[in-house]
Design a protein around this motif. Structure first.
Motif, PDB file in Angstrom:
ATOM      1  N   TYR A  89       0.832  -1.188   0.000  1.00 61.62           N
ATOM      2  CA  TYR A  89       0.000   0.000   0.000  1.00 61.62           C
ATOM      3  C   TYR A  89       0.873   1.247   0.000  1.00 61.62           C
ATOM      4  O   TYR A  89       2.026   1.224   0.431  1.00 61.62           O
ATOM      5  N   VAL A  92      -2.208   6.067   1.606  1.00 61.14           N
ATOM      6  CA  VAL A  92      -3.544   5.811   2.140  1.00 61.14           C
ATOM      7  C   VAL A  92      -3.894   6.986   3.057  1.00 61.14           C
ATOM      8  O   VAL A  92      -3.207   7.226   4.046  1.00 61.14           O
ATOM      9  N   ARG A 127      -5.281   3.140  -7.889  1.00 58.01           N
ATOM     10  CA  ARG A 127      -5.696   4.099  -6.874  1.00 58.01           C
ATOM     11  C   ARG A 127      -7.200   3.974  -6.727  1.00 58.01           C
ATOM     12  O   ARG A 127      -7.939   4.067  -7.706  1.00 58.01           O
ATOM     13  N   TRP A 141      -6.572   5.487  -1.517  1.00 54.74           N
ATOM     14  CA  TRP A 141      -5.382   4.675  -1.312  1.00 54.74           C
ATOM     15  C   TRP A 141      -4.856   4.121  -2.632  1.00 54.74           C
ATOM     16  O   TRP A 141      -5.580   4.005  -3.612  1.00 54.74           O
ATOM     17  N   ARG A 143      -2.763   0.706  -4.000  1.00 54.14           N
ATOM     18  CA  ARG A 143      -2.270  -0.631  -3.647  1.00 54.14           C
ATOM     19  C   ARG A 143      -1.786  -1.313  -4.901  1.00 54.14           C
ATOM     20  O   ARG A 143      -2.126  -0.937  -6.022  1.00 54.14           O
ATOM     21  N   TYR A 344       2.624   3.886   9.285  1.00 53.01           N
ATOM     22  CA  TYR A 344       1.386   4.651   9.310  1.00 53.01           C
ATOM     23  C   TYR A 344       1.502   5.822  10.278  1.00 53.01           C
ATOM     24  O   TYR A 344       2.429   5.898  11.092  1.00 53.01           O
TER      25      TYR A 344
END
Length: 353
Positions: A89, A92, A127, A141, A143, A344
């Motif tokens: 990812y 995000v 996206r 996000w 991925r 994150y």
């Protein structure tokens, strides 16, 4: 007319392809309760209406990862029904709170493709964005996922690799709409640690661990309406010499729930900067995790700051054995029992002056 729904294979994708995913989903208090039952989540904002009111919110929002996994599940029939594995990812961003009764709609754009050298599969970059019933963006996000080819000999489009940033900068983070009353969270959790009490480089070994049962990960994947065969179809996986994989989003949710001890006063996730499902998880594996404070972004607010964190999930071992390996050639080297490496950013109340 052909009515079988076999999903897209790698050669079906084209850069610039746009997909509106079926079908919109209304999230409820029942979804919240089931999510707590599957993960053991204890975040203060998601635990009680009185907590949310005392912390300055009109309503109790749903947990960020419940929203993310539900929105992610909407993309599976079109993007990753024929996946080998979800790989990672980037960028995000959580853009608004989602509440019980809100309806999510999701769409995606293919932004990159790369066929693998064995010509049996390729990596698809997308996206995706989720909007509520008012058309307000709540989540976006990137991925990338490895997808089987239908025909190994099929010609594929020229490789396009999208550029991704390693971190979502503070200027692009949504602050959560929090008021100075969020400082009162300490009275709810019984823990006084706020933004000022964490230091870059600090390590947190979370004491809990959780064994993933077959029923847990099966129900979790159904909760998110994630139809990927790798999670549901034991017969098909056995025919390939394997077994059903635990959905990576469930592992993220478990690690987030386990990380409560040490990050009790966290308000919400602001962004996932990057992440990799390093190795597979299967039913019967026990998950533990450790977190490192990477940085302390200043949001320009006196009452809320951000913590950039790196959480590593490990299976069948203690959190104390986690090694925060630096990136070598752009990618950390991990042993076989590491299942998640997640970077994150969270919102954390600060004392201010």
């Amino acid at each position: 007319m052909q009515k079988s729904r076999s999903g897209n294979f790698f050669e079906d994708f084209r850069v610039g392809m746009r997909i509106r995913h079926a079908t919109p989903r209304t999230l409820t208090e029942g979804d919240r309760s089931l999510y707590i039952g599957l993960t053991g989540s204890r975040v203060a904002l998601g635990t009680a209406d009185t907590n949310a009111a005392q912390l300055g919110l009109a309503r109790r929002p749903l947990e960020d990862l419940l929203v993310f996994n539900t929105a992610f599940g909407k993309t599976v029939p079109d993007i990753s029904l024929n996946a080998v594995a979800n790989l990672g990812y980037a960028d995000v961003r959580f853009l608004a709170h989602v509440y019980p009764g809100d309806t999510l709609s999701v769409d995606s754009e293919v932004i990159g493709l790369k066929e693998n050298s064995n010509r049996r599969s390729g990596v698809v970059y997308v996206r995706s964005s989720a909007h509520n019933q008012h058309g307000e963006a709540v989540l976006t996000w990137i991925r990338w996922v490895m997808v089987h080819k239908r025909d190994h000999a099929a010609a594929c489009a020229e490789a396009v690799l999208p550029a991704t940033e390693p971190v979502v900068l503070a200027a692009r983070l949504w602050h959560g709409g929090y008021s100075p009353s969020v400082r009162e969270i300490c009275g709810m959790t019984g823990v006084d640690d706020l933004w000022e009490d964490y230091a870059a480089g600090e390590r947190l070994d979370h004491p809990g661990a959780m064994t993933v049962n077959d029923s847990d990960h099966s129900i979790a994947t159904r909760l998110y309406q994630n139809t990927a065969r790798a999670h549901f179809d034991g017969f098909a996986m056995a025919a390939k010499g394997g077994q059903r994989l635990v959905y990576g989003g469930h592992i993220i949710s478990l690690c987030k729930a386990l990380s409560y001890d040490g990050l009790e006063n966290a308000l919400s996730i602001l962004a996932i900067n990057g992440g990799s499902h390093v190795n597979p998880t299967y039913a019967g594996d026990t998950i533990a995790c450790a977190t490192q404070v990477v940085a302390k972004p200043d949001l320009g607010l006196a009452h809320v700051g951000a913590l950039r964190l790196r959480t590593i999930g490990i299976k069948n071992a203690a959190a104390s054995t986690v090694v925060f390996a630096p990136a070598a050639a752009g990618k950390p080297a991990h042993p076989a029992n590491v299942v998640l490496d997640l970077d994150y950013t969270i919102a954390m109340p600060r004392r201010g002056r």
